[in-house]
Design a protein around this motif. Sequence first.
Motif, PDB file in Angstrom:
ATOM      1  N   UNK A 253      63.576  47.475   4.961  1.00 23.65           N
ATOM      2  CA  UNK A 253      63.180  46.064   5.072  1.00 23.65           C
ATOM      3  C   UNK A 253      61.916  45.734   4.286  1.00 23.65           C
ATOM      4  N   UNK A 254      61.020  46.739   4.133  1.00 29.54           N
ATOM      5  CA  UNK A 254      59.789  46.489   3.384  1.00 29.54           C
ATOM      6  C   UNK A 254      59.972  46.670   1.884  1.00 29.54           C
ATOM      7  N   UNK A 255      61.186  47.077   1.454  1.00 32.66           N
ATOM      8  CA  UNK A 255      61.454  47.223   0.029  1.00 32.66           C
ATOM      9  C   UNK A 255      60.906  48.490  -0.583  1.00 32.66           C
ATOM     10  N   UNK A 256      60.315  49.360   0.196  1.00 35.93           N
ATOM     11  CA  UNK A 256      59.737  50.604  -0.316  1.00 35.93           C
ATOM     12  C   UNK A 256      60.776  51.714  -0.339  1.00 35.93           C
ATOM     13  N   UNK A 257      60.545  52.750  -1.142  1.00 33.69           N
ATOM     14  CA  UNK A 257      61.522  53.855  -1.222  1.00 33.69           C
ATOM     15  C   UNK A 257      61.646  54.592   0.108  1.00 33.69           C
ATOM     16  N   UNK A 258      62.785  55.251   0.281  1.00 29.69           N
ATOM     17  CA  UNK A 258      63.040  56.016   1.491  1.00 29.69           C
ATOM     18  C   UNK A 258      62.136  57.248   1.515  1.00 29.69           C
ATOM     19  N   UNK A 259      61.625  57.589   2.691  1.00 28.35           N
ATOM     20  CA  UNK A 259      60.663  58.686   2.798  1.00 28.35           C
ATOM     21  C   UNK A 259      61.193  59.878   3.598  1.00 28.35           C
ATOM     22  N   UNK A 260      62.497  59.909   3.885  1.00 25.90           N
ATOM     23  CA  UNK A 260      63.085  61.034   4.614  1.00 25.90           C
ATOM     24  C   UNK A 260      63.805  61.951   3.638  1.00 25.90           C
ATOM     25  N   UNK A 261      63.508  63.242   3.720  1.00 24.40           N
ATOM     26  CA  UNK A 261      64.125  64.223   2.829  1.00 24.40           C
ATOM     27  C   UNK A 261      64.767  65.343   3.629  1.00 24.40           C
ATOM     28  N   UNK A 262      65.931  65.757   3.159  1.00 20.48           N
ATOM     29  CA  UNK A 262      66.667  66.855   3.786  1.00 20.48           C
ATOM     30  C   UNK A 262      66.454  68.115   2.971  1.00 20.48           C
ATOM     31  N   UNK A 263      66.109  69.206   3.647  1.00 23.66           N
ATOM     32  CA  UNK A 263      65.925  70.491   2.980  1.00 23.66           C
ATOM     33  C   UNK A 263      66.768  71.551   3.671  1.00 23.66           C
ATOM     34  N   UNK A 264      67.358  72.414   2.862  1.00 26.36           N
ATOM     35  CA  UNK A 264      68.116  73.549   3.382  1.00 26.36           C
ATOM     36  C   UNK A 264      67.275  74.805   3.207  1.00 26.36           C
ATOM     37  N   UNK A 265      67.360  75.684   4.182  1.00 27.72           N
ATOM     38  CA  UNK A 265      66.544  76.905   4.141  1.00 27.72           C
ATOM     39  C   UNK A 265      67.418  78.109   4.463  1.00 27.72           C
ATOM     40  N   UNK A 266      67.364  79.101   3.602  1.00 26.65           N
ATOM     41  CA  UNK A 266      68.014  80.386   3.872  1.00 26.65           C
ATOM     42  C   UNK A 266      66.927  81.369   4.297  1.00 26.65           C
ATOM     43  N   UNK A 267      66.789  81.628   5.605  1.00 27.07           N
ATOM     44  CA  UNK A 267      65.705  82.499   6.069  1.00 27.07           C
ATOM     45  C   UNK A 267      65.929  83.978   5.783  1.00 27.07           C
TER      46      UNK A 267
END
Length: 422
Positions: A253-267
Amino acid sequence: MPLPFIYETFVNGIPEWVPGWARDPWTLFQVVAVLGSLYLIKMYSSGRTNPAEKNMHGRVVMITGGTSGIGAATTRELASRGAQIVLLTRLPPSNPFLADYIGELRESTKNEMIYAEQVDLTSTHSIRQFATKWIDNSPPRRLDMIILCAATLIPPGKARTQTDEGIEEMWMVNYLANFHLLSILSPALRAQPFDRDVRVIIPTCSSYIASPPLTDALAKKQWSPKKAYARSKLALMVFGQALQKQLDVYKRPDGLPMNTRVFFVDPGLARTPGMRRWLTRGSILGLSVYLVSYFLPWLLLKSPEMGAQSILYAAMEASLVRGPGGKLIKECMEVDYARMEIKNEEVAKQLWEASEKLIEKTEKEQAALRALEKKAREENEKQKKEMEKKEEIEALAAAIKKGKKEAEKKPSRKQRKQANNS
């Protein structure tokens, strides 16, 4: 102490009390070489240590599988850095084991902001109950990070198992539960302020490389623990990539870029309860062999604390937020995917639609069962109340009847007067 000994040995030679094998240079060289090789193997198998550091005070971290193995090590490290931890557990918060665990964790990390919420990852209804309760809040609750460490693993040779809702267990816990949870919580992720660093961390396993194609159904005759586990991990990675793409195209709604990121991790391979169950084949004999030969697992497998290092790197490394999400982290560095279908949009679309249909079908069936159970309970309660009412009436009638008999036996006033006169 060491310096005088070295000096005396250099001047006067090796002391007489030193064993004979230690006097032989070749034997001594072999011992040193073996010990050095074991040390190098241990250092290599332990993996890299997380180089990132970040102040986690005030950040809300939701984590599944946070009471054992790598998840527990991750929880402890983040809690010690001040993060507010929300543990999603199958046990209720009132359970004595869970209460003791949280109490010990609060005391050891000096962090009182550690809580538990009951969520059964084998139940779509339980997941929906929790997730809808979480997002049904105005203003939206703070949520900085979701770490999905929970997973299950059936030992080789064991039979296929299903949840109470009729879904294959590894598919449900390792993939579908996470799909269901993140699908419902995605509005909470999108609602976080722009200046907040929001991350979804999905631990995976290199077994996804050997997974059958997701476009081919895994029939019961072809089912094996290895195939089912690998397939669930591959599906989770395909879904994670699709989720990242959906988040990227979302217009705030504020027109700003999305700030959620998905990361995969192989422990990597670690000495977790799941790995122990896999190595021992879930048998007493296998456990005995595991304990007798424990040196090999200790040497070749990571500890849970070292297995958590790449997850901690994905949670705290500042440079990861400067680029796009969907990265795969292994040994605290970004690596490439070994399967191209992880980024295949057509595969992701088919998987997403099939998952939604399965969840919808399961929830409808379970809702119908709950309605029948509720009706049966109400009927039982009604019958119970009728029985109690009937018993009360019978007891009242018996009391009246007894009172009449006692009144008949009791002499009248005239009879008592005549008895007194006589």
